[in-house]
Design an enzyme around this catalytic site. Structure first.
Site, short mmCIF file in Angstrom:
data_model
loop_
_atom_site.label_atom_id
_atom_site.label_comp_id
_atom_site.label_asym_id
_atom_site.label_seq_id
_atom_site.Cartn_x
_atom_site.Cartn_y
_atom_site.Cartn_z
N GLU A 117 -2.98 5.64 -8.11
CA GLU A 117 -3.80 4.60 -8.24
C GLU A 117 -3.56 3.43 -7.61
O GLU A 117 -2.66 3.36 -6.91
CB GLU A 117 -3.90 4.08 -9.67
CG GLU A 117 -2.41 3.64 -10.34
CD GLU A 117 -2.21 3.55 -11.71
OE1 GLU A 117 -2.52 2.24 -12.08
OE2 GLU A 117 -2.15 4.60 -12.25
N LYS A 119 -2.72 -0.24 -5.68
CA LYS A 119 -2.08 -1.32 -6.22
C LYS A 119 -2.62 -2.52 -5.95
O LYS A 119 -2.81 -3.20 -4.66
CB LYS A 119 -0.69 -1.24 -5.33
CG LYS A 119 0.28 -2.34 -5.95
CD LYS A 119 1.75 -2.45 -5.26
CE LYS A 119 2.74 -3.36 -5.76
NZ LYS A 119 2.36 -4.65 -5.43
N LYS A 299 2.74 7.22 -10.42
CA LYS A 299 3.68 7.11 -11.71
C LYS A 299 3.55 8.46 -12.32
O LYS A 299 2.71 9.37 -12.15
CB LYS A 299 2.61 6.16 -12.54
CG LYS A 299 2.68 4.88 -12.39
CD LYS A 299 1.74 4.21 -13.53
CE LYS A 299 1.54 2.72 -13.09
NZ LYS A 299 0.57 2.10 -14.16
N LYS A 323 4.12 0.99 -0.41
CA LYS A 323 3.49 -0.28 0.12
C LYS A 323 2.89 0.17 1.48
O LYS A 323 3.28 1.06 2.37
CB LYS A 323 4.49 -1.27 0.46
CG LYS A 323 5.23 -1.78 -0.70
CD LYS A 323 4.25 -2.69 -1.68
CE LYS A 323 3.74 -3.84 -1.05
NZ LYS A 323 4.79 -4.81 -1.02
N CYS A 439 -30.06 -18.10 28.73
CA CYS A 439 -28.70 -18.77 29.12
C CYS A 439 -27.79 -17.52 29.57
O CYS A 439 -26.90 -17.96 30.31
CB CYS A 439 -28.20 -19.38 27.76
SG CYS A 439 -26.49 -20.27 28.14
#
Length: 702
Positions: A117, A119, A299, A323, A439
């Site tokens: 899942e 974080k 988990k 991470k 321009c």
């Protein structure tokens, strides 16, 4: 002494300084979200401390964050019924495999199933429900006790004041701000004279603790677990024996928000390989999510596996945080550049002290417009939070106001056009030179001649400058009135180069409408949107005649963009008329024009489109299919650019996309297809070689 970039601590003094810095950063992070270190820097600092302590166990300081929940920050005095622990981290696939092996050694058997899942990057809280009523809201604190923030009850989306059943239990999860909520929060803060939040987590932490603000800021809750409370009853006690995935489903059934309704819904996996696929899928969608994630949580799903793996003082041994590379960093704002685009838009760009984010060095960031600079109260010399996700251009979230020294200086806005010195139209949020496209004539015409637009070979920026200086080209349409004698009179234009250029211009005259429309450079549109508009209206006359309501029928165009396109087309009307007079094609091959709105035919077409979008019905080979192209094309497709491949897909009834997801119908995988092919295989997406795709679309290649 600062050590926030160090991975290795050389001596006792640097170790002690690192511990002090980490302790102060953790206290600020968990109190208000206003740490002096970003997540990546803190993680590196913590790893350096842990490595030093492993080599010098006799020197470990009592204040060390190692092994402590929330880095040892003690916040709040409301005891948790069960410790509210942190998670240990891994940073690579190799580290994750090593961790899973350690779990299985600990329990003496393979883990039966894993839960995977997102974080979420928010603030962890425990919500206590008594007989279905939300009674108390508590922060994580130091894991054993947290801060009572019950005053926030009723202000957080996804955390109902009453459950669907009169249950007594504790729901744990993250309170965060979505991107939309973060922008709204900063708009509200600056309107009331307060400094903007540096990032969404800082916003959530500060808002959750605020009691007497004169304005309301919205946040969202995502549950990641639940447990029984004293006197919970049998139904809540059963939570301790249910698989984690079942606990989340039970919580969702009570009316509490989980990640199940998002693009990164929790999923279960039976093997480590399947977990890795889940990790890659969630990580791959990170850039498109409406909220921040900084990793993936894995988990052990079964309660028995969790029980046998056990729990440490800081973290459970059956769960880990995988991470992801940091997508936001703090760096210094050195300056602001003011660039003029091809339509005359004056765009500010931040010049940054270079910093590495998500694997690349970032030295610039977008600033959107002058109003955005004012709203965010940015100043030269500010420490700023810079955000980058996926391939998105880095942008500045906000200044880190508590790091200001007093030496910061205001950003000066231009008083005239930085390109040509003309006046600036400041009537809208995006400032524009009053000369508009004139321009940036060279940029405008060069863009129109590009490969993905009119594809006029031999007409680069240098040649456009030469034509403009000679007075032969004042806009795009003038290209189609060039004469051979005019070109031969220019330097470095012999007969061969002149004839080649005129032939390329003549070929461009018959390009499909989608290419012509894209060449106009209408603000708010690009290659894909130009194709959609051309396919929908079929002719330029119908596009120009369309009002905002008609344009909103095109996929991806909302009310604001429709109004902007209508206004832009009115401004471009003289140029379009010149193109028509020059004989430039203004129709899209194979497109069927829409009937007049409100007619019976219109209703029938709308109904047919509804059927087509849901289950096909156009009879085209790619009807209702979402197709992604990756790798180098071969065979009959070898010379097609990616834009030409996308055009081909849409002519054949499909929708071209750049990323693989569960909604992808087909991946055309050429040589060196790479990660997109791997992801498609993991999702079970149909894969075709270039030759197979060419056979599938058949006559559309002609």
């Amino acid at each position: 002494m600062t050590t926030n970039s160090a991975g290795v601590l050389a001596d006792t003094a640097s170790y002690a300084a690192a511990v002090e810095e980490a302790t102060q950063a953790a206290a600020a992070y968990y109190a208000t979200g206003e740490s002096t270190l970003d997540d990546d820097a803190y993680d590196r600092l913590a790893r350096g401390i842990a490595a030093y302590e492993a080599e010098h166990p006799q020197e470990v300081l009592a204040a060390s964050p190692t092994g402590k929940v929330a880095g040892g920050a003690a916040i709040g005095d409301v005891p948790h019924t069960v410790p509210m622990l942190s998670l240990d981290n891994v940073f690579s696939a190799e580290q994750f495999v090593t961790w899973t092996a350690s779990v299985e050694r600990r329990i003496g058997r393979p883990v039966a199933a894993w839960s995977v899942e997102p974080k979420l990057d928010g603030l962890a809280v425990a919500a206590r429900y008594q007989r279905g009523r939300l009674d108390r809201l508590i922060t994580r604190g130091d894991g054993t006790a947290g801060e009572d923030v019950s005053h926030a009850i009723g202000t957080v989306l996804g955390l109902p004041e009453r459950l669907n059943e009169p249950a007594t239990l504790e729901v744990r999860g993250e309170i965060l701000m979505t991107d939309e909520q973060f922008d709204a929060a900063n708009a509200a803060r600056t309107a009331h004279g307060a400094a903007p939040f540096a990032n969404p987590r800082n916003g959530a932490a500060g808002t959750l603790r605020a009691k007497d603000r004169p304005y309301r800021v919205e946040m969202t809750f995502f549950a990641y677990g639940a447990l029984p409370l004293p006197d919970s009853g049998a139904s809540a006690e059963a939570l301790t024996t249910l698989p984690h995935s079942e606990v989340l489903r039970h919580v969702a059934g009570l009316g509490v928000h989980t990640a199940a309704d998002t693009a990164v819904a929790p999923r279960t996996a039976g093997t480590v390989e399947e977990v890795q696929t889940g990790v890659e899928d969630i990580a791959g969608q990170r850039a498109t999510l409406p909220f921040g994630i900084d990793g993936i949580v894995i988990k052990a799903d079964l309660a028995a596996d969790q029980r046998d793996a056990g729990t440490g003082t800081r973290a459970p041994r059956w769960a880990i945080a995988y991470k992801l590379p940091a997508v936001e960093k703090v760096t210094r704002l050195l300056g602001v550049e003011w660039n003029v685009g091809r339509t005359g838009i004056i765009a500010p760009r931040a010049v940054l002290e270079p910093v590495e984010i998500d694997g690349s060095t970032v030295g610039y960031a977008t600033l959107h417009n002058p109003a955005d600079i004012t709203r965010r109260d940015l100043r030269l010399g500010d420490q700023v939070m810079v955000y980058k996700a996926g391939d998105i251009i880095p942008r500045i979230e906000a200044p880190v106001a508590h790091l200001r020294t007093g030496e910061e200086r205001p950003i000066e806005f231009p008083q005239s056009c930085p390109q040509c010195g003309s006046e600036i139209d400041t009537s809208e949020q995006r400032w524009r030179c009053v000369r508009g496209r004139d321009c940036r004539l060279v940029a405008s015409v060069s863009y129109a001649a590009g490969r993905d637009q009119l594809d006029i070979e031999g007409l680069g920026a240098t040649r456009v400058v030469q034509l403009a200086d000679a007075g032969l080209v004042a806009d795009l349409a003038d290209l189609f009135t060039l004469e051979r004698e005019q070109l031969l009179g220019l330097e470095r234009m012999g007969e061969t180069s002149t004839d080649n250029l005129l032939a390329a211009v003549e070929t461009a005259r018959s390009r499909p409408l989608s290419r012509v429309f894209c060449a106009l450079g209408v603000r708010g549109t690009g290659r894909s949107m130009s194709r959609r508009i051309a396919r929908h209206f079929a002719t330029m006359d119908r596009i120009v005649a369309a009002d905002t309501e008609a344009l909103q029928r095109v996929d991806g165009i909302g009310k604001e963009k429709a109004a902007a396109v209508v206004a832009e087309l009115a401004e471009l009307a003289p140029l379009i008329a010149k193109l028509v007079a020059a004989g430039v094609n203004m129709t899209e091959p194979g497109a069927t024009p829409p009937p007049d709105p409100g007619t019976e035919a219109d209703e029938e077409r709308a109904g047919a489109e509804g059927v087509s979008e849901g289950a096909g019905g156009t009879g085209l080979p790619l009807d209702a299919m979402t197709v992604v192209v990756t790798g180098a094309m071969t065979g009959v497709l070898e010379k097609l650019s990616r834009n030409e491949m996308n055009e081909l897909i849409e002519r054949a009834g499909g929708k071209a996309s750049s990323s693989v997801s569960k909604r992808t119908s087909l991946l055309v995988a050429g040589e060196k297809a790479g990660s997109k092919r791997t992801k498609a295989e993991g999702l079970g997406v149909r894969i075709a070689t270039p030759d197979e795709f060419a056979e599938l679309i058949g006559s559309f290649l002609g």
